[in-house]
Design an enzyme around this catalytic site. Sequence first.
Site, PDB file in Angstrom:
ATOM      1  N   HIS A 313       0.852  -1.192   0.000  1.00 55.00           N
ATOM      2  CA  HIS A 313       0.000   0.000   0.000  1.00 55.00           C
ATOM      3  C   HIS A 313       0.890   1.245   0.000  1.00 55.00           C
ATOM      4  O   HIS A 313       0.647   2.186   0.749  1.00 55.00           O
ATOM      5  CB  HIS A 313      -0.913  -0.005   1.218  1.00 55.00           C
ATOM      6  CG  HIS A 313      -1.991  -1.041   1.154  1.00 55.00           C
ATOM      7  ND1 HIS A 313      -2.944  -1.199   2.138  1.00 55.00           N
ATOM      8  CD2 HIS A 313      -2.274  -1.982   0.228  1.00 55.00           C
ATOM      9  CE1 HIS A 313      -3.757  -2.190   1.823  1.00 55.00           C
ATOM     10  NE2 HIS A 313      -3.364  -2.689   0.654  1.00 55.00           N
ATOM     11  N   GLU A 338      17.025   6.340 -14.837  1.00 57.95           N
ATOM     12  CA  GLU A 338      18.002   5.258 -14.660  1.00 57.95           C
ATOM     13  C   GLU A 338      17.394   4.030 -13.991  1.00 57.95           C
ATOM     14  O   GLU A 338      17.728   2.896 -14.338  1.00 57.95           O
ATOM     15  CB  GLU A 338      19.189   5.774 -13.833  1.00 57.95           C
ATOM     16  CG  GLU A 338      20.267   4.743 -13.566  1.00 57.95           C
ATOM     17  CD  GLU A 338      20.971   4.261 -14.822  1.00 57.95           C
ATOM     18  OE1 GLU A 338      21.630   3.204 -14.757  1.00 57.95           O
ATOM     19  OE2 GLU A 338      20.870   4.937 -15.869  1.00 57.95           O
ATOM     20  N   GLU A 511      -1.850  25.580 -26.204  1.00 56.40           N
ATOM     21  CA  GLU A 511      -2.082  24.138 -26.203  1.00 56.40           C
ATOM     22  C   GLU A 511      -1.900  23.564 -24.803  1.00 56.40           C
ATOM     23  O   GLU A 511      -0.865  23.741 -24.173  1.00 56.40           O
ATOM     24  CB  GLU A 511      -1.116  23.438 -27.160  1.00 56.40           C
ATOM     25  CG  GLU A 511      -1.392  23.749 -28.617  1.00 56.40           C
ATOM     26  CD  GLU A 511      -0.475  22.970 -29.544  1.00 56.40           C
ATOM     27  OE1 GLU A 511      -0.776  22.929 -30.741  1.00 56.40           O
ATOM     28  OE2 GLU A 511       0.525  22.412 -29.072  1.00 56.40           O
TER      29      GLU A 511
END
Length: 630
Positions: A313, A338, A511
């Site tokens: 959880h 990475e 946008e």
Amino acid sequence: SMSSSGSMLWFPLISSLIALTLFITVIEGRLLSSKCRYNSKINSETNQSSMSSSGSKKRVSISAPANAPTRGKAPPRRSMGPRQQSLPAFTPDNYSSDEDDKFFHEDDQNAFLATAKQKKKNGDDTQEETTTAPGSGWTNGQVPPQFTPTMTLHPYTRSGRLMLYSHHRRWINFQSSWSRIGKGSTELDAVHKESSSGKSIMTGCLIEEGKTVRALVSQLCERFYKAGWATGTGGGVSIRVGGPSENRPYRVFVAPSGVQKEDMVGDDVFELDMEGKVVAPPKTPMLRQSACTPLWYVVYKRVPSAMCVIHTHSMNAQLATLLDPTEKSDVIRITHLEMLKGVGNHSYDSVLEVPIIDNRPSEDLLADQLDAAILKYPNCNAVLVRRHGIYAWGDSWEQAKAQCESFDYLFETAVKMKGMGLDCGVVPVSGTYREDEEKKEEEDVEMMNGSSNGSSSNSPPKKRQKVAQGGVAPAFNGSSATNNDADLICSEKTDVPIVPRDSKVLLLDIEGTTTSISFVKDVLFPFVLKNLESYVDKMTDEDKKTTLAELIADVDALDANHVVKKMNPKQTIIAIVKALMGSDVKATGLKSLQGKMWKSGYASGELVGHIYSDFLPMLDWCEAHDVKVC
């Protein structure tokens, strides 16, 4: 008469038992007294032998030299009657059957002897003196290495810590070693799929194997609790061993439900078979199987290589499912980090797609959704549950743990990147080495040296082409979420935008801020292609000539190996426009023509712009408070 004769028969028998008991008691007392006198005599002799002729005490070592004769097993003690059961006599040979408890190794013994020899050669007055005389040390002259001060005090002494971290691993295990790099791979490979394990340290005893796996499950649960993954009895672990590769049935061990994970012990763990039937219940009473048990089996049956499944959880996993504010996305994409190497099947520049399934009132109801997600995303070793947590697995418990940790790291990074205004699913424009950049640097050097190969040095720098992954825009960019009416729903009605206080200028992008990103791709570009022929027919000859020249210049400016040049489109406006737009080329002549067509479409009413529902109220607020929007 029968009753009286029976009593007479029992009376002598009872009297005999009482006399025998008194006799045994007297014998025990005499033996104990003799033992105490013997120990006192031994201690006295030991103290006298430890004194030198000058009266000063020497340091006496209780360790045996390498060439000391080995003692046989002590004879068994005689039974002292049915009321007293004695344990087997202690000897160094029967101290432990567990190899991991035998702390001393051959190299440690050799180092000790070398040090003692060097001290003796140097004439060190404090050199240790060894003694093997009977009665002069514990267990008749030889103390088991396990009971020397170094060992009993580890890891609180330097020698103890050195011994502990030289030879003994912290995790309970049934394999000698493990590596994320599997067979047939090297440390230089960008992608690793399978892990590898060393030799089994089990002796073939199924009871010992079961005890080890149960203890390991409890140790993992404790670790996950400390990591914040199993708060409030949440989460769990399942490990399976055996299988066809070992010519025996699988054994599935599962954590119980509703117990404090930091307080779990091996006696709490269930053992099941691959049909889910209880083979060995936990020794602790009143326990129930983990609610995740049906989901363990979904993974085991769908992913045959899986030998461990972990459910946590984790807060990072839960928040990662909420990066899409609409909560409709069925996947989160992460790239160019990475730690992607740690989740298996991916490298630094891969695009990781972690599926997301919606939560249900009880975990068993998630089985069908989990199965479908595994089928759809076979390269991912985890599935997220929205507003809940994560299920992760691996071909060993070590791989499952390492991958779960790597997933959690990536989710934490994604959440923090979101707070910085960065999208974890978008390929970075810079900051990552690319071979094409190296070539461009070489070309720049050649141009500075005067060898431009005929290319024009006055051409503007080209923009990088945005590439969608699998035809889908990367990560959560709202390509299908053009309606954000839900953003206006709140407990207290307000139209105040989230802007810095006392700001007088608000600079906005179009946008993705005022207008959906998908509007250009889904509406404007199709409008150009649909109306291109009719628009060109209405153009004057002069406009056609000018537009064609600009489009030809756009094509000439492309690299020699560009796909448009290889297509070699006809020298017509329609052919060149379709070729450039089909390859998502952003060029000056093409943009000029598109802008004119869009202006015409807006003027005729055929095109209708899109803005988000909360943009107009924000403009009204800004106007009322003298905030300039640009």
